[in-house]
Design an enzyme around this catalytic site. Structure first.
Site, PDB file in Angstrom:
ATOM      1  N   PRO A 155       0.905  -1.172   0.031  1.00  0.00           N
ATOM      2  CA  PRO A 155      -0.079  -0.128   0.123  1.00  0.00           C
ATOM      3  C   PRO A 155       0.962   1.096  -0.122  1.00  0.00           C
ATOM      4  CG  PRO A 155      -0.197  -1.214   1.969  1.00  0.00           C
ATOM      5  CD  PRO A 155       0.847  -1.957   1.221  1.00  0.00           C
ATOM      6  N   ASP A 199       5.957   2.091   2.208  1.00  0.00           N
ATOM      7  CA  ASP A 199       5.033   1.179   2.397  1.00  0.00           C
ATOM      8  C   ASP A 199       4.448   1.384   3.740  1.00  0.00           C
ATOM      9  OD1 ASP A 199       3.692  -1.225   3.286  1.00  0.00           O
ATOM     10  OD2 ASP A 199       5.428  -2.590   2.418  1.00  0.00           O
ATOM     11  N   HIS A 200       2.853   1.631   3.647  1.00  0.00           N
ATOM     12  CA  HIS A 200       2.074   2.156   4.640  1.00  0.00           C
ATOM     13  C   HIS A 200       1.785   0.825   5.844  1.00  0.00           C
ATOM     14  CE1 HIS A 200       0.016   4.955   6.873  1.00  0.00           C
ATOM     15  NE2 HIS A 200      -0.917   5.527   5.944  1.00  0.00           N
ATOM     16  N   ARG A 201       2.065  -0.240   5.248  1.00  0.00           N
ATOM     17  CA  ARG A 201       1.984  -1.123   6.267  1.00  0.00           C
ATOM     18  C   ARG A 201       2.964  -0.954   7.393  1.00  0.00           C
ATOM     19  NH1 ARG A 201       2.701  -6.389   2.576  1.00  0.00           N
ATOM     20  NH2 ARG A 201       4.465  -4.959   1.988  1.00  0.00           N
TER      21      ARG A 201
END
Ligand code: CAO
Length: 572
Positions: free
Chosen positions: A366, A542-544
């Site tokens: 994401p 990476d929004h994780r």
């Protein structure tokens, strides 16, 4: 005069690399360092230089072959006196898929019941016969215990297929089950004809040499009383990459080794079922993981071998045709020729691999991208002041080394970006080192060499390394190890242009900095507009792994460093 074998140098990976091009022929004269073959991995194209000067006696590889570090490439007649180095072709720790021309195509490991592939392995096979499964010694005792035969040093191996059921009648040599280690697949044949009375293992079980796997009721007293040593060679389970008649005769030195040492790894290949096509264990594993029935896949490797790419292409094809797979709608195929003249050009392996990596990252990560401009007015005048000194030192001082160093210091200050997600989904890997990749626009495609320990290097060292690595990338000389271990990447399009872009995270890294073209813009200094130089930055993450606040802090810190270089730039 002496004969020397030129081998693949350390290519920095255990993986096999494909021979993309052979640049020499028999009879050619070669110099030391002259490129002799081009190897391609998923990540790089590498020209392999000759370690000896002389006349090429024989070229042992061809395009499409898979080679690992230490594999023999060619033999050269040199002017120098005999050197001991020619006496032995090394047996690399993990030989992948040597060519049909490679001189020692022997198996990873060989079960005692595997038939010899040809003369050079017959001795080995005979040597191991004493370890064959033992039949019960009397006429009456018709039960035969079938143990796992000698599987070399493979340790625990997985049962990937049970080929028979209890009560099945089997012929001697019929496959009972298939084992698979990291390196090879092996069919375990029945030591005698008879009925399967017990199966002692199941699919997915791990077994080791000597472990009992099945019990047979022999057909009459015949099999029970017959020592397995006497029976003809059972059906072999691993296949040579090429029929014996296509392979060159081995030298006595090599024959001795194949009989007495652990065999060199050979293209682990298992008959796919129709008797004419083959797949190595890694390919079979991938096929299983993706639920692909190999018999539906068209093999493209030499001698009808399946490659991983075949499996992946099949999956892509199925998805494209059916619009299945994560519900991604299908992109319709277009006949462009209807609209005008076209040329269909094969993509280089690096381009194909970049496409696959980008797609994987795009689908898995994401992405969020954050933008800012760094005021590099002071830094730019400082850099320009240092240009003359840079020239004297023989380096090119662009903004990139400063950006690299500033990123390294920011990764230290904001370590939330110096992580990777553990595939178990429950852990984060925090890296205690700072290696940064830089995207290079090379003729073969995008390459990302990695500069190690950026935080510990000064600007001059970084300037030297960026130029050296970019040159290596453009000359096709990067080794896989030059592109491994990155914590973060920088993609600089500053020399090309553009006001901003959203770079794709180079997963498993979690952040990438996009650098666009610096531009002079009006800056309000409190009294008037004055010209300042601004460097547009875009930080994708990476929004994780990284949350927006961390990303905000990271970019703000970076912009702060670039706007005030005095605290951290050390140019001696
Ligand atoms: N703004 C303005 N000018 C810039 C600049 C920027 N952000 N970055 C570099 N420049 C200038 C340099 O200063 C140099 O000019 P001078 O010689 O007058 O100083 C000129 O542009 C050329 O620089 P360069 O390209 O030779 O060197 P570099 O250190 O900036 O970059 C490299 C090296 C290897 C990163 C670059 O050549 C490259 O390949 N970039 C492409 C990366 C890429 O493809 N990214 C996309 C990946 S995703 O598809």
């Amino acid at each position: 005069m002496s004969k020397q074998t030129v081998k693949v140098p350390d290519i920095g990976t255990d993986q096999a690399a494909e021979v993309a091009e052979v640049l020499v022929s028999e009879g050619d004269s070669v110099e030391v360092e002259q490129s002799i073959i081009v190897l391609e991995t998923d990540k790089a194209s590498v020209e392999v230089p000759s370690s000896h000067a002389g006349k090429v006696i024989s070229v042992l590889v061809k395009e499409g072959d898979q080679l690992k570090t230490g594999a023999a490439i060619m033999e050269v007649q040199t002017e120098a006196e005999d050197e001991a180095a020619d006496e032995e072709v090394p047996v690399p720790a993990e030989q992948g898929e040597p060519s049909a021309g490679a001189k020692e195509p022997t198996a990873d490991y060989e079960g005692p019941t595997a038939a010899p592939r040809d003369e050079d392995t017959r001795e080995e096979s005979e040597r191991k016969e004493s370890k064959r499964p033992e039949a019960q010694p009397t006429e009456e005792a018709k039960e035969i215990n079938v143990p796992v035969p000698d599987i070399g040093d493979a340790g625990d191996v997985e049962v990937i297929e049970i080929s028979v059921s209890v009560d099945d009648e089997v012929e001697e040599g019929d496959t009972l089950l298939v084992l698979e280690s990291d390196k090879a697949s092996m069919e375990i044949p029945s030591p005698a004809s008879g009925k399967v009375t017990k199966l002692l293992v199941g699919e997915g079980d791990k077994v080791k040499q000597g472990q009992q796997i099945a019990v047979l009721q022999s057909a009459g007293g015949k099999a029970a009383g017959k020592a397995p040593e006497e029976k003809p060679e059972a059906k072999r389970t691993e296949r040579p990459v090429s029929p014996p008649e296509q392979r060159p005769t081995t030298t006595p030195v090599q024959q001795t080794r194949s009989a007495t040492q652990a065999p060199a790894q050979l293209p682990p290949a298992v008959e796919a079922g129709d008797g004419s096509i083959y797949a190595g264990p890694a390919v079979r594993k991938l096929a299983r993981q993706l639920g692909v029935d190999l018999s539906k896949v068209k093999p493209s490797g030499p001698r009808n071998r399946y490659t991983k790419e075949d499996v992946r292409s099949y999956v892509k094809d199925v998805i494209a045709r059916g619009g299945t797979g994560a519900g991604i709608p299908q992109v319709p195929a277009v006949d462009f020729a209807k609209f005008g003249e076209i040329k269909r050009v094969k993509m280089s392996k690096i381009k194909r691999s970049t496409a696959a990596n980008m797609h994987r990252a795009w689908l898995n990560v994401p992405h969020v991208t954050q933008f800012d401009d760094a005021d590099i007015t002071a830094l730019e005048s400082f850099r320009k002041e240092k240009k003359a000194e840079a020239e004297k030192r023989g380096v090119k001082l662009t903004p990139l080394p400063f950006i690299l160093k500033a990123c390294a210091l920011t990764l230290k200050a904001e370590p939330s970006f110096n992580v990777s997600l553990d595939p178990d989904g429950e852990h984060m890997i925090e890296k205690q080192y700072i290696h940064i990749g830089m995207a290079v626009d090379a003729p073969g495609g995008l390459m990302v060499p990695v500069i190690r320990d950026v935080d510990q290097k000064d600007i001059w060292q970084l300037a030297e390394e960026t130029v050296a690595l970019a040159t290596k990338a453009r000359d096709g000389k990067l080794l896989p190890k030059d592109m491994q271990g990155g914590c973060f990447s920088i993609s600089s399009l500053g020399a090309i242009g553009g006001q901003g872009f959203t770079p794709v995270v180079n997963t498993p890294e979690v952040g990438i900095l996009g650098v666009s073209k610096a531009a002079i813009k009006p800056f309000w200094d409190g009294e008037a507009f004055v010209p300042h130089t601004f460097l547009p930055l875009s930080l994708s993450y990476d929004h994780r792994a990284v949350n927006g606040a961390d990303a905000g802090r990271f970019l703000t810190h970076l912009v702060g460093l670039l706007s005030d270089y005095r605290e951290w730039v050390d140019l001696g």
